[in-house]
Write a protein that holds these residues in place. Sequence first.
Motif, mmCIF file in Angstrom:
data_model
loop_
_atom_site.group_PDB
_atom_site.id
_atom_site.type_symbol
_atom_site.label_atom_id
_atom_site.label_comp_id
_atom_site.label_asym_id
_atom_site.label_seq_id
_atom_site.Cartn_x
_atom_site.Cartn_y
_atom_site.Cartn_z
ATOM 1 N N THR A 1 -2.780 1.770 1.192
ATOM 2 C CA THR A 1 -1.551 1.179 0.683
ATOM 3 C C THR A 1 -0.545 2.269 0.308
ATOM 4 N N GLU B 1 5.433 2.651 -1.538
ATOM 5 C CA GLU B 1 6.527 1.682 -1.548
ATOM 6 C C GLU B 1 6.045 0.234 -1.393
ATOM 7 N N ASP B 2 4.756 0.042 -1.134
ATOM 8 C CA ASP B 2 4.200 -1.294 -0.926
ATOM 9 C C ASP B 2 4.201 -2.087 -2.235
ATOM 10 N N LYS B 3 4.423 -3.390 -2.133
ATOM 11 C CA LYS B 3 4.493 -4.228 -3.341
ATOM 12 C C LYS B 3 3.181 -4.229 -4.116
ATOM 13 N N TYR B 4 2.053 -4.113 -3.399
ATOM 14 C CA TYR B 4 0.769 -4.120 -4.099
ATOM 15 C C TYR B 4 0.484 -2.795 -4.792
ATOM 16 N N TYR B 5 1.005 -1.698 -4.256
ATOM 17 C CA TYR B 5 0.906 -0.404 -4.944
ATOM 18 C C TYR B 5 1.653 -0.493 -6.277
ATOM 19 N N LEU B 6 2.874 -0.997 -6.227
ATOM 20 C CA LEU B 6 3.696 -1.114 -7.429
ATOM 21 C C LEU B 6 3.062 -2.078 -8.431
ATOM 22 N N LEU B 7 2.468 -3.163 -7.919
ATOM 23 C CA LEU B 7 1.815 -4.128 -8.800
ATOM 24 C C LEU B 7 0.568 -3.534 -9.441
ATOM 25 N N LYS C 1 1.556 -1.416 -12.335
ATOM 26 C CA LYS C 1 1.930 -2.229 -13.495
ATOM 27 C C LYS C 1 0.689 -2.813 -14.175
ATOM 28 N N GLY D 1 -3.262 -11.479 -5.876
ATOM 29 C CA GLY D 1 -2.531 -11.740 -4.643
ATOM 30 C C GLY D 1 -2.984 -13.014 -3.960
ATOM 31 N N ASP E 1 -1.379 -13.491 -9.754
ATOM 32 C CA ASP E 1 -0.333 -12.806 -8.996
ATOM 33 C C ASP E 1 0.467 -11.794 -9.806
ATOM 34 N N THR E 2 0.268 -11.745 -11.123
ATOM 35 C CA THR E 2 1.084 -10.861 -11.953
ATOM 36 C C THR E 2 0.211 -10.033 -12.894
#
Length: 242
Positions: free
Chosen positions: A63, A66-72, A75, A186, A220-221
Amino acid sequence: MKLQDFDNDEDKVIQDKFKRKTWNEIRTNDSWAIFKIMSEFVNGYENMARIGPCVSIFGSARTKPEDKYYLLAEKIAYKISKAGYGVITGGGPGIMEASNKGAQLGGGTSVGLNIALPFEQHFNPYIDGDKNLNFDYFFVRKVMFVKYSQGFVVMPGGFGTMDELFEALTLIQTKKIGKFPIILVGTAFWSGLIDWIRTVLVEKEQTVHLEDLDLYKIVDTEDEVVDVLDKFYKKYDLTPNF
């Protein structure tokens, strides 16, 4: 064919693995392997017992940042650390890197359990300096994940992530470890697998009990992840070990 007759490295590795050995060679190699395995267990136990239990975060090494799952994942690890939990990852790039990074940004314990692989794996720079452990054997490394984890957060990943997920599910299902939270992150990623488990394994083939579907939660969060962890520990009147 001889080893030098093969054109590519993969064929050479396979040929080398299956080359004939004498009984004395086999016995000697196996004996020394036992000592190597023992040393990995002893080193892992001593270091992880000092660190204390954490939450393991699994996910793909591939991953990108810049991938959304990396950023998630970053967090999620940050929130987990702020809630008082340490974070264990496989120590490599991708989701693992994001999780260790989030743990450090949150001021929490950041542990990396690295494995020697021919590709992909190299330790990331966000592991605490004294909590970067290295392994040659997958099964020893998996014991460390399970033994010292108070919960499992599973991000999107490949075969390795599936292996870690089903290891945790199997051990909880068979009551070999406590019923710690398993949190799949996810819905879009996991829905196909979960539908197959329900329709094929539970309903059609009956190889899994319906109540086994309660062994995991899908979220998802980052807030949902921490909420699942906190509800579990409040229910059993437990607290994080940090």
